[in-house]
Design a protein around this motif. Structure first.
Motif, mmCIF file in Angstrom:
data_model
loop_
_atom_site.group_PDB
_atom_site.id
_atom_site.type_symbol
_atom_site.label_atom_id
_atom_site.label_comp_id
_atom_site.label_asym_id
_atom_site.label_seq_id
_atom_site.Cartn_x
_atom_site.Cartn_y
_atom_site.Cartn_z
ATOM 1 N N PHE A 1 43.852 38.203 37.882
ATOM 2 C CA PHE A 1 43.008 38.757 38.942
ATOM 3 C C PHE A 1 41.635 38.088 38.982
ATOM 4 C CE2 PHE A 1 39.925 41.841 40.582
ATOM 5 C CZ PHE A 1 40.446 42.009 41.853
ATOM 6 N N VAL A 2 41.007 37.876 37.831
ATOM 7 C CA VAL A 2 39.676 37.257 37.797
ATOM 8 C C VAL A 2 39.742 35.862 38.406
ATOM 9 C CG1 VAL A 2 37.859 36.354 36.283
ATOM 10 C CG2 VAL A 2 38.796 38.639 35.878
ATOM 11 N N ALA A 3 40.704 35.064 38.004
ATOM 12 C CA ALA A 3 40.843 33.703 38.541
ATOM 13 C C ALA A 3 41.119 33.733 40.044
ATOM 14 C CB ALA A 3 41.958 32.961 37.815
ATOM 15 N N ASP A 4 41.939 34.690 40.497
ATOM 16 C CA ASP A 4 42.218 34.812 41.933
ATOM 17 C C ASP A 4 40.940 35.121 42.715
ATOM 18 O OD1 ASP A 4 44.900 34.379 41.411
ATOM 19 O OD2 ASP A 4 45.487 36.486 41.679
ATOM 20 N N MET A 5 40.109 36.005 42.187
ATOM 21 C CA MET A 5 38.881 36.370 42.893
ATOM 22 C C MET A 5 37.853 35.236 42.861
ATOM 23 S SD MET A 5 39.395 39.232 44.356
ATOM 24 C CE MET A 5 41.060 38.613 44.589
ATOM 25 N N VAL A 6 37.771 34.512 41.751
ATOM 26 C CA VAL A 6 36.878 33.347 41.683
ATOM 27 C C VAL A 6 37.308 32.331 42.737
ATOM 28 C CG1 VAL A 6 36.139 31.385 40.250
ATOM 29 C CG2 VAL A 6 36.195 33.704 39.284
ATOM 30 N N ALA A 7 38.612 32.136 42.904
ATOM 31 C CA ALA A 7 39.128 31.222 43.926
ATOM 32 C C ALA A 7 38.769 31.707 45.333
ATOM 33 C CB ALA A 7 40.643 31.064 43.772
ATOM 34 N N GLN A 8 38.809 33.026 45.553
ATOM 35 C CA GLN A 8 38.415 33.576 46.857
ATOM 36 C C GLN A 8 36.952 33.259 47.171
ATOM 37 O OE1 GLN A 8 39.971 35.227 49.417
ATOM 38 N NE2 GLN A 8 41.890 34.726 48.390
ATOM 39 N N PHE A 9 36.092 33.393 46.156
ATOM 40 C CA PHE A 9 34.680 33.048 46.360
ATOM 41 C C PHE A 9 34.531 31.564 46.682
ATOM 42 C CE2 PHE A 9 33.625 37.099 44.264
ATOM 43 C CZ PHE A 9 32.582 37.524 45.067
ATOM 44 N N THR B 1 35.210 57.238 30.948
ATOM 45 C CA THR B 1 35.720 56.204 30.046
ATOM 46 C C THR B 1 34.608 55.866 29.053
ATOM 47 O OG1 THR B 1 34.974 54.344 31.405
ATOM 48 C CG2 THR B 1 37.171 55.218 31.882
ATOM 49 N N PRO B 2 34.935 55.197 27.951
ATOM 50 C CA PRO B 2 33.890 54.880 26.966
ATOM 51 C C PRO B 2 32.955 53.748 27.384
ATOM 52 C CG PRO B 2 36.064 54.217 26.152
ATOM 53 C CD PRO B 2 36.277 54.921 27.452
ATOM 54 N N GLY B 3 33.233 53.089 28.485
ATOM 55 C CA GLY B 3 32.369 51.998 28.937
ATOM 56 C C GLY B 3 32.950 51.298 30.145
ATOM 57 N N TRP B 4 32.385 50.139 30.434
ATOM 58 C CA TRP B 4 32.765 49.375 31.625
ATOM 59 C C TRP B 4 33.727 48.249 31.289
ATOM 60 C CZ3 TRP B 4 28.182 48.107 35.377
ATOM 61 C CH2 TRP B 4 27.650 49.295 35.881
ATOM 62 N N LYS B 5 34.634 47.980 32.216
ATOM 63 C CA LYS B 5 35.491 46.804 32.124
ATOM 64 C C LYS B 5 34.653 45.588 32.518
ATOM 65 C CE LYS B 5 39.708 49.306 33.125
ATOM 66 N NZ LYS B 5 40.953 49.321 33.882
ATOM 67 N N SER B 6 35.027 44.426 32.030
ATOM 68 C CA SER B 6 34.208 43.230 32.232
ATOM 69 C C SER B 6 34.665 42.338 33.381
ATOM 70 C CB SER B 6 34.181 42.404 30.944
ATOM 71 O OG SER B 6 35.492 41.949 30.632
ATOM 72 N N GLY B 7 35.680 42.723 34.119
ATOM 73 C CA GLY B 7 36.196 41.868 35.187
ATOM 74 C C GLY B 7 35.143 41.453 36.198
ATOM 75 N N PHE B 8 34.328 42.383 36.659
ATOM 76 C CA PHE B 8 33.298 42.054 37.645
ATOM 77 C C PHE B 8 32.349 40.994 37.099
ATOM 78 C CE2 PHE B 8 30.695 44.896 35.136
ATOM 79 C CZ PHE B 8 29.403 44.413 35.306
ATOM 80 N N TYR B 9 32.032 41.108 35.818
ATOM 81 C CA TYR B 9 31.104 40.194 35.161
ATOM 82 C C TYR B 9 31.701 38.785 35.094
ATOM 83 C CZ TYR B 9 27.690 38.686 31.619
ATOM 84 O OH TYR B 9 26.697 38.038 30.936
ATOM 85 N N ARG B 10 32.951 38.707 34.677
ATOM 86 C CA ARG B 10 33.630 37.420 34.569
ATOM 87 C C ARG B 10 33.811 36.775 35.936
ATOM 88 N NH1 ARG B 10 38.740 38.382 32.271
ATOM 89 N NH2 ARG B 10 38.494 40.590 32.660
ATOM 90 N N ILE B 11 34.074 37.587 36.963
ATOM 91 C CA ILE B 11 34.194 37.055 38.324
ATOM 92 C C ILE B 11 32.853 36.490 38.783
ATOM 93 C CG2 ILE B 11 34.558 37.654 40.757
ATOM 94 C CD1 ILE B 11 36.608 39.781 39.705
ATOM 95 N N ALA B 12 31.774 37.259 38.627
ATOM 96 C CA ALA B 12 30.451 36.814 39.076
ATOM 97 C C ALA B 12 30.018 35.535 38.355
ATOM 98 C CB ALA B 12 29.416 37.916 38.883
ATOM 99 N N LEU B 13 30.224 35.471 37.045
ATOM 100 C CA LEU B 13 29.864 34.262 36.302
ATOM 101 C C LEU B 13 30.718 33.076 36.743
ATOM 102 C CD1 LEU B 13 29.291 35.500 32.626
ATOM 103 C CD2 LEU B 13 27.570 34.641 34.223
ATOM 104 N N GLY B 14 32.032 33.304 36.868
ATOM 105 C CA GLY B 14 32.942 32.228 37.261
ATOM 106 C C GLY B 14 32.668 31.705 38.659
#
Length: 185
Positions: free
Chosen positions: A87-95, A114-127
């Protein structure tokens, strides 16, 4: 016209819409807190009121049956949370493919605590090398919109601390269900 109608409805119910100046053409919008379906409804009206042509990520079960077409027309992108590989790679490609692309993600991944946040948004934004927009719904102030646009440093600890500072004191419909702003282990 839809923008004016959404602004009027939010105003009628006592909500104020805010956004910093100079919206970037591409960004990952973090939607927080996400504690009820009503948060999502207020966020949808806020998206319309701001004139955001944004896509959003939702669990795949929202896209079944007759709701599928409606959800996709509203900008929805289904994700199978049981098998989110790629999913992260797919979204980076969309950008990379779109000069104007706004993607909304709830980093908690659920309306439950939940005990915290998932990092997908972060990895997408950086990528994708795009800023993170801090979108919110705040019942305590009856405000919704975008708090800030942040350029990530690549230092996860520093970036999550900056994000948490912006969201300090913002409350969803059920504040007890708002996950702490920290990375999941």
């Amino acid at each position: 016209m839809l923008k004016a109608v959404a602004r009027s409805l939010l105003k009628l119910f006592g909500w104020t819409v805010i956004e910093p100046p100079e919206r970037p053409a591409r960004a990952v919008l973090v939607g927080y807190p996400h504690t009820s379906n009503q948060d999502g409804l207020i966020a949808l009206f806020t998206k319309l009121a701001l004139g955001l042509d944004a896509r959003w990520v939702g669990k795949d079960t929202l896209f079944r049956g007759p709701l599928d077409g409606i959800m996709r027309r509203l900008g929805g992108i289904p994700i199978d949370r049981r098998a989110p590989r790629g999913f992260v790679a797919d979204m980076v490609a969309q950008f990379a493919a779109n000069p104007n692309f706004l993607l909304v993600i709830a980093p908690e991944g659920t309306r439950s605590l939940t005990p915290g946040w998932k990092s997908g948004f972060y990895r997408i934004a950086l990528g994708a090398k795009v800023p993170v927009a801090l979108a919110f719904v705040d019942y305590s102030r009856r405000q919704a919109g975008i708090l800030a646009y942040l350029t990530l440093t690549g230092d996860p600890a520093a970036d999550i601390a900056a994000i948490a500072a912006h969201y300090e004191g913002r409350q969803g419909k059920h504040p007890e269900l708002a996950s702490p702003i920290r990375w999941l282990e």
